[in-house]
Design an enzyme around this catalytic site. Structure first.
Site, PDB file in Angstrom:
ATOM      1  N   CYS A   3      42.341 -79.286  -4.691  1.00 55.48           N
ATOM      2  CA  CYS A   3      42.608 -80.354  -3.680  1.00 55.48           C
ATOM      3  C   CYS A   3      41.262 -81.395  -3.776  1.00 55.48           C
ATOM      4  O   CYS A   3      41.353 -82.557  -4.555  1.00 55.48           O
ATOM      5  CB  CYS A   3      42.789 -80.211  -2.307  1.00 55.48           C
ATOM      6  SG  CYS A   3      44.361 -79.445  -2.108  1.00 55.48           S
ATOM      7  N   ASP A  41      60.884 -70.366  -7.687  1.00 57.94           N
ATOM      8  CA  ASP A  41      59.972 -70.223  -8.638  1.00 57.94           C
ATOM      9  C   ASP A  41      60.144 -69.740  -9.849  1.00 57.94           C
ATOM     10  O   ASP A  41      60.687 -68.870  -9.819  1.00 57.94           O
ATOM     11  CB  ASP A  41      58.589 -69.385  -7.785  1.00 57.94           C
ATOM     12  CG  ASP A  41      57.121 -69.898  -8.428  1.00 57.94           C
ATOM     13  OD1 ASP A  41      56.474 -70.542  -7.758  1.00 57.94           O
ATOM     14  OD2 ASP A  41      56.852 -69.527  -9.449  1.00 57.94           O
ATOM     15  N   THR A  58      50.264 -83.458  -4.753  1.00 57.24           N
ATOM     16  CA  THR A  58      49.159 -84.458  -4.502  1.00 57.24           C
ATOM     17  C   THR A  58      49.209 -85.208  -5.779  1.00 57.24           C
ATOM     18  O   THR A  58      48.882 -84.697  -7.007  1.00 57.24           O
ATOM     19  CB  THR A  58      47.812 -84.070  -4.272  1.00 57.24           C
ATOM     20  OG1 THR A  58      47.770 -83.181  -3.136  1.00 57.24           O
ATOM     21  CG2 THR A  58      46.873 -85.218  -4.074  1.00 57.24           C
ATOM     22  N   ARG A  69      41.472 -69.786  -8.661  1.00 56.96           N
ATOM     23  CA  ARG A  69      41.687 -71.073  -9.469  1.00 56.96           C
ATOM     24  C   ARG A  69      40.679 -72.079  -9.167  1.00 56.96           C
ATOM     25  O   ARG A  69      40.590 -72.754  -8.118  1.00 56.96           O
ATOM     26  CB  ARG A  69      43.161 -71.701  -9.570  1.00 56.96           C
ATOM     27  CG  ARG A  69      44.329 -70.590 -10.013  1.00 56.96           C
ATOM     28  CD  ARG A  69      45.722 -70.841  -9.769  1.00 56.96           C
ATOM     29  NE  ARG A  69      46.007 -70.946  -8.370  1.00 56.96           N
ATOM     30  CZ  ARG A  69      46.826 -71.472  -7.723  1.00 56.96           C
ATOM     31  NH1 ARG A  69      47.880 -71.694  -8.719  1.00 56.96           N
ATOM     32  NH2 ARG A  69      47.051 -71.455  -6.466  1.00 56.96           N
ATOM     33  N   THR A 110      49.273 -79.725  -9.225  1.00 59.59           N
ATOM     34  CA  THR A 110      48.901 -81.299 -10.103  1.00 59.59           C
ATOM     35  C   THR A 110      47.537 -80.951 -10.334  1.00 59.59           C
ATOM     36  O   THR A 110      46.656 -81.625  -9.606  1.00 59.59           O
ATOM     37  CB  THR A 110      49.074 -82.224  -9.161  1.00 59.59           C
ATOM     38  OG1 THR A 110      48.627 -82.332  -7.703  1.00 59.59           O
ATOM     39  CG2 THR A 110      50.770 -82.715  -9.178  1.00 59.59           C
ATOM     40  N   VAL A 163      51.211 -73.574  -0.930  1.00 58.37           N
ATOM     41  CA  VAL A 163      51.843 -74.542   0.117  1.00 58.37           C
ATOM     42  C   VAL A 163      53.110 -74.391   0.052  1.00 58.37           C
ATOM     43  O   VAL A 163      53.827 -74.245   0.998  1.00 58.37           O
ATOM     44  CB  VAL A 163      51.552 -75.790  -0.891  1.00 58.37           C
ATOM     45  CG1 VAL A 163      52.330 -77.033  -0.333  1.00 58.37           C
ATOM     46  CG2 VAL A 163      49.999 -76.222  -0.824  1.00 58.37           C
TER      47      VAL A 163
END
Length: 439
Positions: free
Chosen positions: A265, A40, A125, A336, A90, A22
């Protein structure tokens, strides 16, 4: 001049914190219009970007090599920016409760380097309330600044679809929100620099947080319904894909399909919403029911593959099985939160150690996260069963003979194909007497 004007005149910089699937495309997009610091904590990732390599395949190596993003792992460089975008994962814990560690850690890092006059926008999110109730206190504590007086915050949920070359940051309407009218207008104008589809100004940060979390919850519920239908129709001996094709001729039928629901997500966000609901005294009925169905689909696929092996008179423990596809979605190297691992683990419970082949997947990541080794294409031979799990373009473009060559010599009625995504032509497989099954 205000912050927006300073940004477009390049007297102030934008920072993007978290350069994954993202954050990196966001940084690259903004770098075409403004000066951008891409931060990062993963130094190995930063080195790849600096050398012109895109490990995510989201924008490609050539774009990374040409971008003007100033990639860094040095947190003090964040002090050079006044408009900060936080785009970190998240995830959830094993008990499905929200794991806010990444967003809290990012907030601490940013807080240590926050300067007066800054605007901080979260894209991660979360459930409604996290930005103002969790992140803001951390920013204030670490910076010694006061939110609303010294800096402003907003929320603009990410809508990037990894691996999707059509629906991109620039082509998807962006939800934006701010703590007040001034911050909302600044945030909206900054995002309008890169989002051609325009922005939607949400009336509050919590509204924007809630909008994001229900987008994926809605998809999760709809896919769960398709998965439940698949289970029911399988018992009835009815082909689910044929049913959906027939039902899809009606103009208002929602065209969802059954499948594995993994990733960061759809398989995660509903738990953020139900967690917050439970904190407010409400126990979810529909959302958690959908989650249970989708979480069990890997086990269901493995069980049906085993049943088909038994039907083919193949000894399950001696069966040679290959799984084609390991990522959480098509045309994306990210492994992942892949649900394919559930198929692998369930087959191992039956004594089957399947081969795994995925030319798209990040093999090093799969090894690190799941302790699985990717097989080479040349090793896919003398198989008893093939389980097609991910609709990568490289698989979809193959004709039936490509998969046919993977099986052991002998009669086809002892060869099993479990085609989870319906990639192959069912009639072709059945005409050749393969034992064919799909969701």
């Amino acid at each position: 001049m205000n912050l927006y004007e300073n940004i477009i005149h390049r007297t102030e910089k934008i920072s993007v914190i978290g350069l994954g699937y993202v954050g990196m495309p966001i940084a690259v997009a903004f770098a075409k219009k403004a000066d951008v610091i891409g931060f990062d904590v993963n130094r190995e990732k930063i080195e790849l970007y600096c050398s012109g390599v895109d490990p995510t395949n989201e924008v490609g190596d050539s774009t990374i090599a040409q971008t003007l993003v100033q990639f860094t792992a040095e947190e003090k460089r964040l002090r050079e920016a006044k408009f900060h975008i936080v785009a970190v994962p998240t995830p959830v814990y094993e008990d499905h409760t929200p794991n806010l560690t990444p967003v809290e850690s990012a907030s601490r890092t940013l807080g240590r380097n926050l300067t007066k006059g800054s605007v901080v926008v979260y894209e991660s999110t979360v459930y409604p309330g996290v930005t103002e109730e969790v992140c803001v206190p951390i920013l204030e504590q670490e910076s010694g600044l006061k939110c609303g007086r010294d800096f402003k915050v907003g929320y603009s949920p990410e809508r990037i679809n990894p691996g999707d070359k059509v629906h991109r940051l620039e082509t998807i309407v962006k939800i934006v929100s701010g703590m007040d009218e001034e911050s909302l207008e600044t945030i909206a104008k900054v995002y309008e620099l890169v989002v051609r589809a325009g922005v939607h100004r949400a009336e509050s940060i919590k509204v924007a947080e809630a909008a994001k979390v229900i987008e994926n919850s809605q998809r999760d519920i709809n896919i769960a319904f398709m998965n439940e239908l698949s289970i029911i129709f399988n018992r009835m001996g009815i082909d689910t894909k044929a049913v959906l094709e027939a039902a899809g001729t009606k103009w208002n039928f929602l065209k969802f399909t059954p499948g594995l629901v993994g990733g960061h997500c759809i398989g995660v966000d509903p738990y953020y919403l139900t967690y917050k609901a439970e904190k407010m005294g409400y126990h979810s009925q529909v959302i958690l029911a959908g989650r249970r169905i989708n979480d069990d689909m890997g086990k269901y696929v493995a069980e049906n593959a085993v049943k088909k092996l038994i039907h083919a008179n193949v000894s399950v423990r001696q069966a040679k099985v290959a799984i084609l596809g390991f990522t959480f979605k098509e045309n994306c190297p990210d492994t992942r939160n892949t649900k394919v691992i559930d198929i692998v683990n369930e087959l191992r419970e039956y004594g089957v150690d399947p081969m795994i082949y995925d030319p798209v997947a990040d093999a090093a990541e799969a090894r690190r996260l799941y302790n699985v080794e990717m097989s080479r294409e040349a090793e896919l031979c003398n198989l008893d069963a093939v389980i097609l799990t991910v609709a990568h373009t490289c698989f979809c473009e193959k004709d039936f003979s490509y998969f046919e060559a993977m099986f052991k010599p002998g009669k086809n009625n002892s060869k099993v194909i479990a085609d989870i995504k319906g990639i192959l032509d069912k009639k072709t497989a059945e005409k050749q007497n393969y034992i064919y099954w799909r969701l």
